[in-house]
Design a protein around this motif. Structure first.
Motif: not given
Length: 614
Positions: A193-210
């Motif tokens: 049920x967890x979506x975490x994986x070794x590939x997600x170690x490279x994840x980053x994020x972006x904030x899209x806002x008004x």
């Protein structure tokens, strides 16, 4: 005499020891091998749990101090329709009573006529100054007053407790004693049920806002802003979370643009009105051409979406390089001078997953809810086999529902019909709580959509406080009925992301928003010929019945409840146990304290009292 002396000892112990020590922690008194799941509810209470044989949920709350009663509630979302299990210390201080209750609208708990909670281990007074109870209940009892627990399907957990044993008094003000609520809990998690994986170690994020947009004083406003997405390489968005910075946000939608499409006007980062306020139909939104695909949906009160490990939303090179952020504002009192910066935060990775996610919109844009109607189920939205047979090219994995209704919403259901029979619903919310929307994982048996399957969506409303008919729309006095259904692979339905019926005309759209936007002015007969709309055909939705729980077949899905004035009657079994100071356990299927006290007294008279230790 032995009982009286022990009762006195309990009272004295309660007087000499503190009520609580603020030190509750997971696995302090239980083993993780026995209970693989545990959650800290507050500083004085933890909840351990496990499932048994895929049929039974066992709950083991552990609290600091010596409680008089302890309640754990399970609901679909929020504090409406809570299925409450309560353990209560009897007035003699010796016996514990197990009760199965339900609560409709965050008021006084009502006794469930069908008692489905069984006390396995009674709390006991010991030197460790804590209250530990263990009980069991079915995962799905098919009782309208119980909240079913499905594998990987999110539920809300609420809790309440008191250090006195006046449950019959306290329950009248139960909501004031409720200590907290946690949403999005998977009580029956699967191993993957967890979506975490070794590939997600490279994840980053972006904030899209008004960008600090002045909230209009109008009742309802729909505002968009075109934003650039990372496009240096191909990415998959593996999670997203919406947020609002003002209370005027009703919901947020993220439309992604097709590969190579970056809107030239309006300019990037400049807000603009993007819907006709007199008719806020999603197909009437003035979106830039090529930017009509919904990937992200969020409403205040909802947690974020986490993708399954097999899939993600496409972003970047070769796919979406820009996004239109659409924010729906409601400002019924005309407040001025407030600026909003609400939006979405996307988590993404360059390590691509096996499949790409898409979103299929189901719903009803032809709502006509009669004035003063206390319970009204709108005409169903039918996505018929004639549509899926044409547009579903291969089996599709259904991931999650995101339902959207307004404050008049009572309940919602998406049924799944295959080969002329109803199977388990795609999703069902018996008690809609507009304050707690969220992503609801598709029910286990319906997680595959096949060609020629039929999906039927139903919404029920309470319009009793209105003296006029309520129609579809985004104004505060209007209503919605949508289910945004996330699926993969998107390549299996390249020409289907919008299947919304005009039931009075007996036709359903069967296309993508991009196709529908291009054919906005094309009459129905032409669209029926080219297949962007299809005839629903003769379909009696009440005909289909599942071979499982009868609740799966209900059209008006919220149960009618009346307070239960009598307790269920069955036998009491008292059995000896060891390592407990009180020296016995109570297996019970009863609730009302006074009735159980009488039954205990009768058991005593008949000579079946459990033996006392010492």
């Amino acid at each position: 005499m032995a009982r009286l002396l022990l009762a006195a000892c309990v009272v004295i112990a309660g007087c000499l020891l503190p009520a609580y020590v603020n030190a509750a922690s997971c696995y302090k008194f239980l083993s993780k091998d026995d209970y693989p799941n545990c959650m800290q509810l507050d500083s004085s209470l933890v909840l351990h749990w496990r499932t048994i044989d895929n049929k039974t949920l066992e709950l083991a709350p552990d609290a600091d101090g010596y409680l008089g009663w302890l309640a754990i509630g399970i609901s679909e979302a929020g504090l409406k329709g809570v299925d409450i299990n309560v353990v209560v210390l009897g007035s003699q201080g010796l016996s514990w009573i197990m009760g199965d209750y339900f609560m409709i609208n965050a008021t006084t708990p009502n006794l469930d006529e069908e008692q489905n909670a069984v006390l396995v281990v009674s709390p006991t007074i010991d030197r460790d100054n804590h209250t530990l109870a263990i009980w069991q209940r079915p995962l799905d009892s098919c009782d309208t007053e119980d909240t079913p627990v499905f594998q990987d399907v999110e539920r809300s957990i609420s809790w309440a407790y008191s250090y006195d044993n006046e449950w019959e008094v306290d329950k009248a003000s139960f909501t004031n004693l409720t200590r907290g609520l946690i949403t999005g809990v998977r009580l029956f998690p699967s191993s993957n049920s967890s979506s975490s994986s070794s590939a997600d170690a490279l994840s980053t994020s972006i904030t899209l806002a008004m960008p600090s947009f002045p909230v209009p004083a109008a009742n309802t406003s729909v505002v968009c802003v075109n934003l650039q997405l990372p496009n240096d390489t191909a990415y998959h968005v593996t999670a997203y979370q919406g947020f609002n910075t003002t209370p005027f946000v009703h919901h947020v939608i993220g439309y992604v643009c097709a590969a190579g499409v970056v809107p030239a006007a309006p300019a990037l980062g400049v807000p603009y009105k993007c819907a006709n306020s007199s008719w806020p139909n999603p197909l009437q939104a003035a979106l830039p051409v090529g930017c009509e695909t919904v990937n992200y949906v969020w409403a205040p009160g909802a947690k974020g979406f986490t993708a399954p490990p097999e899939a993600g939303f496409a972003m970047g090179a070769g796919s979406a390089g820009a996004l239109v952020l659409q924010v729906f504002y409601q400002n019924p009192t005309g407040v001025v001078g407030k600026s909003d910066s609400s939006g979405l935060t996307l988590t993404y990775t360059p390590t691509l997953r096996a499949s790409t996610l898409g979103v299929l919109t189901l719903g009803n844009t032809d709502l006509r809810i009669p004035a003063a109607a206390a319970r009204y189920t709108a005409l169903p939205n039918i996505c018929p086999a004639s549509c899926t047979g044409k547009r579903v090219l291969q089996p599709v994995s259904l991931v999650s529902n995101f339902y959207m209704m307004g404050r008049r919403g009572v309940s919602t259901l998406t049924r799944h019909i295959r080969n002329g029979s109803a199977i388990q619903p795609v999703g069902r919310i018996n008690y809609w709580d507009v304050e707690h929307p969220g992503f609801l994982t598709v029910f286990p048996d319906s997680r595959t959509l096949l060609p020629n399957d039929t999906l039927i969506s139903l919404c029920t409303y309470d319009n009793s406080n209105s003296d006029s008919m309520t129609f579809y729309g985004n104004y505060p006095w209007q209503e919605l009925c949508f289910n945004y259904l996330t699926f993969f692979p998107a390549s299996a339905m390249p020409d289907l992301d919008y299947c919304v019926a005009d039931t009075r005309k007996n036709v359903t759209t069967c296309a993508t928003r991009t196709l529908l936007a291009a054919m906005r002015d094309v009459p129905d007969p032409t669209q029926l010929l080219n297949g962007t709309k299809v005839s629903v055909g003769p379909l009696n939705i009440s005909y289909y019945e599942s071979a499982e729980c009868v609740l799966h077949d209900q059209l008006d899905v919220t149960p009618y409840h009346k307070p239960n004035t009598r307790a269920a009657v069955a036998s009491i079994v008292l059995v000896p146990t060891v390592l407990l100071v009180v020296g016995w356990m109570l297996y019970s299927k009863y609730s009302k304290q006074e009735e159980l006290e009488l039954l205990l007294a009768r058991a005593e008279q008949e000579g079946i009292e459990a033996p006392m230790v010492g």
